[in-house]
Scaffold this active site. Structure first.
Site, short mmCIF file in Angstrom:
data_model
loop_
_atom_site.label_atom_id
_atom_site.label_comp_id
_atom_site.label_asym_id
_atom_site.label_seq_id
_atom_site.Cartn_x
_atom_site.Cartn_y
_atom_site.Cartn_z
N GLY A 12 43.50 41.15 33.39
CA GLY A 12 43.13 40.11 33.05
C GLY A 12 42.64 39.94 30.93
O GLY A 12 42.75 39.18 29.64
N ASN A 13 41.50 40.79 30.89
CA ASN A 13 41.70 41.10 29.14
C ASN A 13 42.21 41.62 28.34
O ASN A 13 42.02 41.53 27.09
CB ASN A 13 40.36 42.37 29.14
CG ASN A 13 40.56 43.45 29.55
OD1 ASN A 13 41.24 44.32 31.12
ND2 ASN A 13 40.22 44.34 28.80
N LYS A 130 39.25 33.78 47.96
CA LYS A 130 39.64 33.83 46.34
C LYS A 130 39.50 32.04 46.11
O LYS A 130 39.87 30.83 46.29
CB LYS A 130 40.98 33.49 46.46
CG LYS A 130 41.43 34.64 44.80
CD LYS A 130 40.94 36.23 44.41
CE LYS A 130 40.72 36.10 43.34
NZ LYS A 130 40.09 37.29 42.90
N LYS A 213 46.93 41.69 42.24
CA LYS A 213 47.50 42.04 41.07
C LYS A 213 47.39 43.69 42.17
O LYS A 213 48.99 43.97 42.36
CB LYS A 213 47.07 41.92 39.80
CG LYS A 213 47.28 42.78 38.64
CD LYS A 213 46.54 43.91 38.04
CE LYS A 213 46.01 43.74 37.43
NZ LYS A 213 44.95 44.62 36.92
N LYS A 275 40.41 47.31 42.59
CA LYS A 275 41.28 48.85 41.83
C LYS A 275 41.11 50.71 42.46
O LYS A 275 42.10 50.85 42.73
CB LYS A 275 40.69 48.87 40.50
CG LYS A 275 40.72 47.15 39.67
CD LYS A 275 39.76 47.61 38.26
CE LYS A 275 40.00 47.32 37.01
NZ LYS A 275 40.15 45.85 37.70
#
Length: 314
Positions: A12-13, A130, A213, A275
């Site tokens: 998102g960054n 979430k 994601k 991640k």
């Protein structure tokens, strides 16, 4: 498949920086910076599939849908995800195309609205975790519960809706993505983790959920058999004891080492944890190499001069 292929998952960054409102102008400006580094990678000979997050954008969609519910039709969460795929896809597609042309590269760029399959019986549906959308007061939260929403108190900052985050198992449009990649197109897909769907009676049905994601990106990366699964984030590489006096950078680790560090608690669930989980899943299911780095280090990372590389254990 081309000789060098990579799936690049951007965080998102890359679109909304810390402290920004997230205006379209800001998102374009940030996307163009990221696109410059993506163009460098493509010019170096890589065919790319690009995936992206959508946290702030899908939150904004939910707020718009809720505030305007008395005047226009409301949008369920799966449709909100689809809407952000179009919005972010346009911003990235436009920015990457411009960066490629500036570098003398003529590869076409395409965005594919992507559905991601989850299991109807995934345990996540029984325990939503979430947080999505805005914060509410306790009084507002009680009203939302009457709509059938699951509401939790979020770190003392107010109350938020929580939705299931089931595990992705398949990508509906994976063959189309593969075909575009074969033909030299830069493909933007699996936006925001993909539109969550279940398969029932031979058809796909959207569900109220969000998909991680990076996990969804790992599923697609495995199917495409890419040479590199790259996760772009806001740190140059992975660290042990991150932001502590004894923090230690990791240049190259095996998947077994990644699992060991994960189990030791070095990678929190709210930051590096998902991640690392995605990278482990990719490598353990036949993936060749994964990289975690920042946007400006993408090109150097694939050539071994930056970032953290995760490889198979010997």
């Amino acid at each position: 498949m081309p000789e060098k292929t990579a799936l690049l998952a951007i965080g998102g960054n890359s679109l909304i920086r810390a402290g920004q409102r997230g205006t379209i102008e800001e998102q374009f400006e940030n996307a163009q910076k990221t696109a410059h580094y993506i163009a460098e990678l493509i010019k170096a000979g890589f065919n790319l599939v690009i995936t992206h997050g959508n946290g702030p954008q899908v939150g904004a969609q939910l707020i718009r849908s809720e505030l305007a519910s008395g005047q226009v039709y409301s949008m369920p969460l799966d449709v909100c995800v689809a809407s952000t795929q179009g919005e972010i896809g346009y911003i990235l597609q436009n920015s990457i195309q411009k960066a490629l042309w500036n570098n003398g590269v003529k590869n076409p760029v395409i965005t594919i609205v992507t559905q991601v399959v989850v299991r109807e019986d995934d345990p996540a549906f029984k325990k939503p975790t979430k947080p999505v959308g805005p914060f509410y007061t306790q009084e507002e939260a009680e009203k939302k519960k009457k709509l059938g929403w699951e509401i939790i108190e979020d770190a003392g900052r107010g109350y938020r809706r929580v939705v299931p985050s089931p595990k992705p198992i398949d990508i509906v449009e994976k063959e189309a993505i593969k075909e575009c990649l074969k033909n030299g197109m830069v493909v933007i897909a699996v936006g925001g983790g993909g539109i969550p769907v279940i398969k029932k009676d031979g058809e796909y049905i959207g569900v109220e959920a969000v998909i991680d994601k990076d996990r969804a990106s790992a599923v697609l990366a495995k199917y495409l058999e890419v040479d590199y699964f790259i996760i772009s984030t806001d740190t140059d590489k992975v660290y042990l004891n991150f932001k502590k006096p004894n923090q230690k950078p990791l240049d190259i680790i095996t998947v077994d080492e990644a699992k060991k560090f994960y189990e030791e608690g070095h990678f929190p669930s709210g930051s590096m944890g998902p991640k690392i989980e995605a990278v482990i899943d990719f490598i353990e299911n036949g993936g060749k190499c994964a990289i975690i780095t920042s946007p400006e280090n993408l090109k150097d990372a694939v050539f071994g001069n930056a970032g953290t590389k995760i490889v198979k254990s010997k």
